[in-house]
Design a protein around this motif. Structure first.
Motif, short mmCIF file in Angstrom:
data_model
loop_
_atom_site.label_atom_id
_atom_site.label_comp_id
_atom_site.label_asym_id
_atom_site.label_seq_id
_atom_site.Cartn_x
_atom_site.Cartn_y
_atom_site.Cartn_z
N THR A 207 -7.77 -53.10 40.83
CA THR A 207 -8.59 -52.39 41.81
C THR A 207 -8.34 -52.97 43.19
N PHE A 208 -8.20 -52.08 44.18
CA PHE A 208 -7.83 -52.49 45.54
C PHE A 208 -8.86 -52.00 46.55
N SER A 209 -9.10 -52.82 47.54
CA SER A 209 -9.90 -52.43 48.70
C SER A 209 -8.98 -52.44 49.91
N SER A 210 -8.75 -51.25 50.48
CA SER A 210 -7.81 -51.11 51.61
C SER A 210 -6.45 -51.68 51.26
N ASP A 211 -5.94 -51.34 50.08
CA ASP A 211 -4.62 -51.75 49.59
C ASP A 211 -4.52 -53.24 49.31
N SER A 212 -5.62 -53.97 49.27
CA SER A 212 -5.62 -55.39 48.95
C SER A 212 -6.31 -55.60 47.60
N LEU A 213 -5.66 -56.32 46.70
CA LEU A 213 -6.20 -56.54 45.37
C LEU A 213 -7.54 -57.26 45.43
N ILE A 279 -3.42 -65.62 31.44
CA ILE A 279 -3.15 -64.19 31.28
C ILE A 279 -1.99 -63.82 32.21
N ASP A 280 -0.94 -63.28 31.64
CA ASP A 280 0.19 -62.84 32.44
C ASP A 280 -0.20 -61.54 33.16
N GLY A 281 0.14 -61.44 34.44
CA GLY A 281 -0.18 -60.23 35.19
C GLY A 281 -1.36 -60.40 36.11
N VAL A 282 -1.86 -61.63 36.25
CA VAL A 282 -2.95 -61.91 37.18
C VAL A 282 -2.34 -62.33 38.52
N TYR A 283 -2.75 -61.64 39.58
CA TYR A 283 -2.22 -61.91 40.92
C TYR A 283 -3.34 -62.40 41.83
N LYS A 284 -2.93 -63.08 42.89
CA LYS A 284 -3.92 -63.64 43.81
C LYS A 284 -4.61 -62.55 44.62
N ASN A 285 -5.73 -62.91 45.17
CA ASN A 285 -6.54 -61.99 45.97
C ASN A 285 -5.74 -61.45 47.16
N GLY A 286 -5.82 -60.13 47.38
CA GLY A 286 -5.16 -59.52 48.52
C GLY A 286 -3.73 -59.05 48.27
N THR A 287 -3.20 -59.28 47.06
CA THR A 287 -1.84 -58.83 46.75
C THR A 287 -1.73 -57.32 46.90
N LEU A 288 -0.61 -56.85 47.44
CA LEU A 288 -0.40 -55.43 47.67
C LEU A 288 -0.02 -54.70 46.37
N PRO A 289 -0.39 -53.44 46.24
CA PRO A 289 -0.05 -52.68 45.02
C PRO A 289 1.45 -52.52 44.82
N SER A 290 2.22 -52.48 45.90
CA SER A 290 3.67 -52.32 45.77
C SER A 290 4.29 -53.51 45.04
N GLU A 291 3.80 -54.71 45.32
CA GLU A 291 4.33 -55.91 44.64
C GLU A 291 3.96 -55.90 43.17
#
Length: 304
Positions: A207-213, A279-291
């Motif tokens: 889930t993203f807020s303004s394209d930020s995870l 858990i594989d697939g966890v990204y840091k806060n603010g990661t872009l959806p494209s990445e």
């Protein structure tokens, strides 16, 4: 009573004399001047781009860099493909650069194997490296994320991948955020962007807020209740849920589905405790959806 004063009007006994106020000519004027003005205006419109180019050239402005906006980027993988050297998939093939060597490349029954050695003077982080696979007609057919390992100096490791396609050529390449195609997100009822990635019995909902995870929901579904390792797997997931529930911004549960169980973890990515999650697939806060989409699809997930 005052007398009314009357001004006398004196009329001279003289012949009327005409006075000239101006000269008017009704002869038609020549249109040549108007035509010249129109021609000059049209010439400026036609040659203005050339004039601007010439001006930029003599002032040095034509050497200034240009930038591509997000609107000009498509989600087509061909958009990031550049002219790269392709190597045949063979045990004799060696891909060597100043900081790494790829060798022992083999492919049998959709299983691709290879070895990577760190030749450099610094640790080699493989997180941004990819295998890009081509058929014998030089057509790109699949991308695979190499690993998230870090190879120490003068060390090597062997890697195995399950491949969906039948490649004959391979490229070992580093990709950065500039190579990630733009992503169009779905929206939920809260008008937030959503990206769902699925592979086998795993699903990751970002889930993203303004394209930020901002949030991640991880779901693992097991239906192998008759498997001999089922009870051990279930026990391990229950233990993980207990541990995760002690982390800030994380909630986890294991629910019975009748023919198995479901392991669900909800994560607020702004929490510092997410680094503790296994858990594989966890990204840091603010990661872009494209990445996220680029990396998860290279792991074999389908994202939409």
């Amino acid at each position: 009573m005052a007398k009314k004063v009357v001004n006398q009007v004196v009329i001279k006994d003289e012949e009327l004399t005409p006075t000239t106020l101006g000269v008017y000519s009704n002869k038609g004027k020549s249109p040549i001047g108007l035509i010249l003005i129109i021609l000059i205006f049209l010439a400026l419109l036609i040659f203005l781009p050339n004039i601007e180019t010439y001006y930029n050239k003599i002032t040095g402005k034509d050497n200034e860099p240009t930038f591509t906006t997000d609107e000009e980027i498509t989600d087509d993988d061909d958009n990031i493909e550049t002219e790269v050297k392709k190597y045949p998939i063979s045990s004799d093939t060696v891909i060597e650069e100043s900081n790494y060597t790829v060798s022992n490349i083999g492919f049998t029954s959709n299983i691709l194997t290879l070895s990577i050695a760190n030749n450099g003077t610094e640790a080699l982080d493989l997180d941004d490296y990819y295998l890009e696979l081509y058929n014998d007609k030089d057509v790109f057919i699949e991308r695979v994320k190499v690993s998230e390992k870090v190879l120490a100096t003068s060390s090597s490791d062997n890697f195995t991948y399950t491949i969906k396609t039948q490649p004959t050529q391979i490229v070992f390449i580093k990709r950065t955020k500039d190579d990630y195609p733009k992503v169009e997100l779905r929206t939920n009822e809260m008008k937030q962007g959503v990206l769902s990635c699925t592979k086998a019995n795993e699903q990751l909902i970002y889930t993203f807020s303004s394209d930020s995870l901002s949030k991640i929901k991880y779901e693992y579904t097991a239906s192998n209740i008759n498997d001999q390792n089922y009870s051990v797997e279930l026990y391990n997931k229950q233990k993980s849920a207990q541990t995760y529930n002690t982390y800030s911004g994380v909630s986890a549960e294991v629910t019975n589905t009748g023919d198995g169980y479901k392991f669900i973890v909800d994560i607020v990515t702004s929490s510092q405790d997410i680094e503790k999650l296994d858990i594989d697939g966890v990204y840091k806060n603010g990661t872009l959806p494209s990445e996220i989409k680029f990396k998860e699809e290279a792991k074999g997930f389908t994202c939409n």
